[in-house]
Design a protein around this motif. Structure first.
Motif, PDB file in Angstrom:
ATOM      1  N   GLU A 114       0.833  -1.208   0.000  1.00 29.64           N
ATOM      2  CA  GLU A 114       0.000   0.000   0.000  1.00 29.64           C
ATOM      3  C   GLU A 114       0.864   1.253   0.000  1.00 29.64           C
ATOM      4  O   GLU A 114       0.553   2.243  -0.685  1.00 29.64           O
ATOM      5  N   ALA A 115       1.943   1.216   0.748  1.00 30.36           N
ATOM      6  CA  ALA A 115       2.850   2.370   0.788  1.00 30.36           C
ATOM      7  C   ALA A 115       3.459   2.644  -0.582  1.00 30.36           C
ATOM      8  O   ALA A 115       3.651   3.803  -0.968  1.00 30.36           O
ATOM      9  N   THR A 116       3.753   1.583  -1.325  1.00 39.33           N
ATOM     10  CA  THR A 116       4.340   1.727  -2.657  1.00 39.33           C
ATOM     11  C   THR A 116       3.429   2.512  -3.584  1.00 39.33           C
ATOM     12  O   THR A 116       3.884   3.145  -4.534  1.00 39.33           O
ATOM     13  N   LEU A 117       2.129   2.487  -3.302  1.00 38.22           N
ATOM     14  CA  LEU A 117       1.134   3.170  -4.133  1.00 38.22           C
ATOM     15  C   LEU A 117       0.597   4.422  -3.441  1.00 38.22           C
ATOM     16  O   LEU A 117      -0.553   4.798  -3.614  1.00 38.22           O
ATOM     17  N   THR A 118       1.455   5.062  -2.659  1.00 37.14           N
ATOM     18  CA  THR A 118       1.104   6.279  -1.926  1.00 37.14           C
ATOM     19  C   THR A 118       2.007   7.423  -2.386  1.00 37.14           C
ATOM     20  O   THR A 118       3.217   7.223  -2.538  1.00 37.14           O
ATOM     21  N   PRO A 119       1.462   8.611  -2.623  1.00 38.06           N
ATOM     22  CA  PRO A 119       2.296   9.735  -3.074  1.00 38.06           C
ATOM     23  C   PRO A 119       3.420  10.067  -2.096  1.00 38.06           C
ATOM     24  O   PRO A 119       3.264   9.940  -0.871  1.00 38.06           O
ATOM     25  N   THR A 120       4.528  10.501  -2.631  1.00 37.98           N
ATOM     26  CA  THR A 120       5.703  10.839  -1.822  1.00 37.98           C
ATOM     27  C   THR A 120       5.369  11.844  -0.730  1.00 37.98           C
ATOM     28  O   THR A 120       5.754  11.671   0.433  1.00 37.98           O
ATOM     29  N   GLU A 121       4.672  12.915  -1.078  1.00 35.01           N
ATOM     30  CA  GLU A 121       4.385  13.966  -0.087  1.00 35.01           C
ATOM     31  C   GLU A 121       3.570  13.422   1.078  1.00 35.01           C
ATOM     32  O   GLU A 121       3.799  13.814   2.232  1.00 35.01           O
ATOM     33  N   GLU A 122       2.640  12.526   0.789  1.00 33.30           N
ATOM     34  CA  GLU A 122       1.841  11.933   1.866  1.00 33.30           C
ATOM     35  C   GLU A 122       2.705  11.058   2.760  1.00 33.30           C
ATOM     36  O   GLU A 122       2.571  11.083   3.991  1.00 33.30           O
ATOM     37  N   ILE A 123       3.589  10.293   2.163  1.00 30.43           N
ATOM     38  CA  ILE A 123       4.477   9.428   2.945  1.00 30.43           C
ATOM     39  C   ILE A 123       5.335  10.258   3.890  1.00 30.43           C
ATOM     40  O   ILE A 123       5.448   9.961   5.088  1.00 30.43           O
ATOM     41  N   VAL A 124       5.942  11.309   3.374  1.00 30.36           N
ATOM     42  CA  VAL A 124       6.815  12.150   4.196  1.00 30.36           C
ATOM     43  C   VAL A 124       6.015  12.822   5.299  1.00 30.36           C
ATOM     44  O   VAL A 124       6.434  12.869   6.464  1.00 30.36           O
ATOM     45  N   SER A 125       4.836  13.318   4.964  1.00 33.62           N
ATOM     46  CA  SER A 125       4.005  14.020   5.945  1.00 33.62           C
ATOM     47  C   SER A 125       3.567  13.087   7.070  1.00 33.62           C
ATOM     48  O   SER A 125       3.699  13.424   8.252  1.00 33.62           O
ATOM     49  N   VAL A 126       3.047  11.925   6.713  1.00 26.92           N
ATOM     50  CA  VAL A 126       2.538  10.996   7.721  1.00 26.92           C
ATOM     51  C   VAL A 126       3.675  10.404   8.556  1.00 26.92           C
ATOM     52  O   VAL A 126       3.510  10.122   9.747  1.00 26.92           O
ATOM     53  N   SER A 127       4.827  10.242   7.944  1.00 25.55           N
ATOM     54  CA  SER A 127       5.967   9.675   8.687  1.00 25.55           C
ATOM     55  C   SER A 127       6.409  10.591   9.819  1.00 25.55           C
ATOM     56  O   SER A 127       6.920  10.120  10.842  1.00 25.55           O
ATOM     57  N   LYS A 128       6.237  11.904   9.631  1.00 20.89           N
ATOM     58  CA  LYS A 128       6.702  12.923  10.578  1.00 20.89           C
ATOM     59  C   LYS A 128       8.206  12.795  10.850  1.00 20.89           C
ATOM     60  O   LYS A 128       8.716  13.248  11.863  1.00 20.89           O
ATOM     61  N   PHE A 129       8.895  12.169   9.925  1.00 18.73           N
ATOM     62  CA  PHE A 129      10.305  11.849  10.126  1.00 18.73           C
ATOM     63  C   PHE A 129      11.167  13.094  10.286  1.00 18.73           C
ATOM     64  O   PHE A 129      12.116  13.105  11.070  1.00 18.73           O
ATOM     65  N   PHE A 130      10.846  14.135   9.546  1.00 16.88           N
ATOM     66  CA  PHE A 130      11.643  15.357   9.616  1.00 16.88           C
ATOM     67  C   PHE A 130      11.104  16.355  10.632  1.00 16.88           C
ATOM     68  O   PHE A 130      11.648  17.446  10.790  1.00 16.88           O
ATOM     69  N   ASP A 131      10.016  15.973  11.298  1.00 13.16           N
ATOM     70  CA  ASP A 131       9.381  16.893  12.241  1.00 13.16           C
ATOM     71  C   ASP A 131       9.653  16.552  13.701  1.00 13.16           C
ATOM     72  O   ASP A 131       9.575  17.418  14.564  1.00 13.16           O
ATOM     73  N   GLU A 132       9.947  15.284  13.983  1.00 13.65           N
ATOM     74  CA  GLU A 132      10.059  14.832  15.371  1.00 13.65           C
ATOM     75  C   GLU A 132      11.422  15.173  15.970  1.00 13.65           C
ATOM     76  O   GLU A 132      12.403  15.347  15.244  1.00 13.65           O
ATOM     77  N   PRO A 133      11.506  15.249  17.288  1.00 11.77           N
ATOM     78  CA  PRO A 133      12.801  15.467  17.945  1.00 11.77           C
ATOM     79  C   PRO A 133      13.788  14.369  17.558  1.00 11.77           C
ATOM     80  O   PRO A 133      13.412  13.225  17.343  1.00 11.77           O
ATOM     81  N   HIS A 134      15.055  14.718  17.496  1.00 12.76           N
ATOM     82  CA  HIS A 134      16.085  13.785  17.050  1.00 12.76           C
ATOM     83  C   HIS A 134      16.058  12.464  17.806  1.00 12.76           C
ATOM     84  O   HIS A 134      16.071  11.385  17.214  1.00 12.76           O
TER      85      HIS A 134
END
Length: 316
Positions: free
Chosen positions: A285-305
């Motif tokens: 399912e992730a493979t068929l998900t837009p890049t921007e949605e993946i990055v946003s939902v991951s919160k990878f660049f938003d969370e504390p280190h």
């Protein structure tokens, strides 16, 4: 659309002819590479250059780390038995069928009639092969997959996983096409993270590729920050420096950005891990998900280190 056909190009016959001294550069072009001509056409690579010593499929293959008849036949003698022993020629169909099943389960009919696969010997002298522990692949054009290896104890058991990785690229590009000139760092790290997580799900973490590095916490934190700042950077030449690291960037004529080897692959892998945990989606399912949605939902660049790094490093 019906079931995708899986077609293996018969490279073994070509290599057997090599051992009999019956091949040359034209044999390589028109026997081994002609069946993949549509792929090479997409890449603007002619089977034969119009000018002597010009850019063609032989030169392009060498740049990818593929053995060509310009190299010693001794390599074929040394490595062909090892490649056969890996059983990839027996198991390639199982890999692709298993991968297709994952997408059928979520109702995605892969919009391809067939996938052509070529399994090739790598060149032991190639730097591209050396930096990847002797194996690599290309799945950037839907319907075509190259898998190449200089077989060794490390990579022989990982060839199925590598093939699954390239298959995931094929499927991803039917959903979100790859634009070589406009690709961003963000798109590329997601692409590679998806492929490696897909391969890991199919064949296990122990067979993960060497392009996923085991960074310590400090290196992870630093790499995340560099990629976060540059994630909207566009163009393959600029993006490559983020994916492959400074050493490769310098060697290939790109401007280094201050990253260790395979940083983009490593960060992409952990970003997808975070996305899967946050979304509760399957890797298909992730493979068929837009890049921007993946990055946003991951919160990878938003969370504390410490939060994102702590969860990331425990995955390796």
């Amino acid at each position: 659309m019906g079931k995708v056909r899986i077609n293996l190009i018969n490279s073994l016959d070509f290599y057997e002819k090599c051992l009999l001294g019956k091949v040359n550069e034209n044999s390589f072009r028109y026997e081994l590479m002609q069946p993949m001509k549509t792929m090479w056409d997409y890449l603007n690579v002619p089977l034969k250059a119009t000018q002597p010593n010009g850019y063609d499929v032989v030169m392009a293959s060498e740049m990818l780390g593929i053995w060509t008849p310009r190299k010693s036949i001794q390599q074929v003698e040394d490595y062909l038995p090892e490649l056969i022993e890996s059983r990839i020629f027996d198991e390639y169909q199982e890999v692709i069928s298993k991968g297709m099943d994952a997408f059928e389960k979520i109702g995605y009919s892969i919009p391809l009639e067939k996938i052509d696969i070529t399994i090739l010997l790598g060149d032991e002298d190639s730097q591209e092969m050396k930096v990847n522990k002797g194996y690599s692949g290309f799945g950037g054009i839907p319907g075509y997959i190259l898998l190449m290896a200089v077989p060794n104890d490390f990579n022989k058991k990982r060839l199925k996983s590598a093939l699954a990785h390239e298959f995931n690229h094929n499927v991803r590009f039917t959903f979100e096409p790859f634009n070589h000139g406009d690709v961003t760092v963000e798109e590329y790290i997601v692409l590679e993270g998806l492929a490696e997580c897909f391969a890991e799900e199919m064949y296990g973490k122990e067979l993960i590729g060497p392009w996923i590095e085991d960074f310590d916490q400090e290196e992870m934190e630093y790499s995340i920050e560099v990629i976060k700042e540059g994630r909207k950077t566009k163009g393959f030449g600029e993006v490559a420096a983020y994916m492959f690291g400074d050493e490769v960037a310098k060697r290939q004529g790109y401007s280094p950005v201050g990253l260790s080897g395979n940083a983009g692959y490593t960060i992409g892998y952990h970003l997808i891990k975070k996305y899967l945990a946050n979304s509760n989606k399957s890797i298909a399912e992730a493979t068929l998900t837009p890049t921007e949605e993946i990055v946003s939902v991951s919160k990878f660049f938003d969370e504390p280190h410490l939060q994102r790094i702590g969860s990331a490093t425990t995955d390796l």
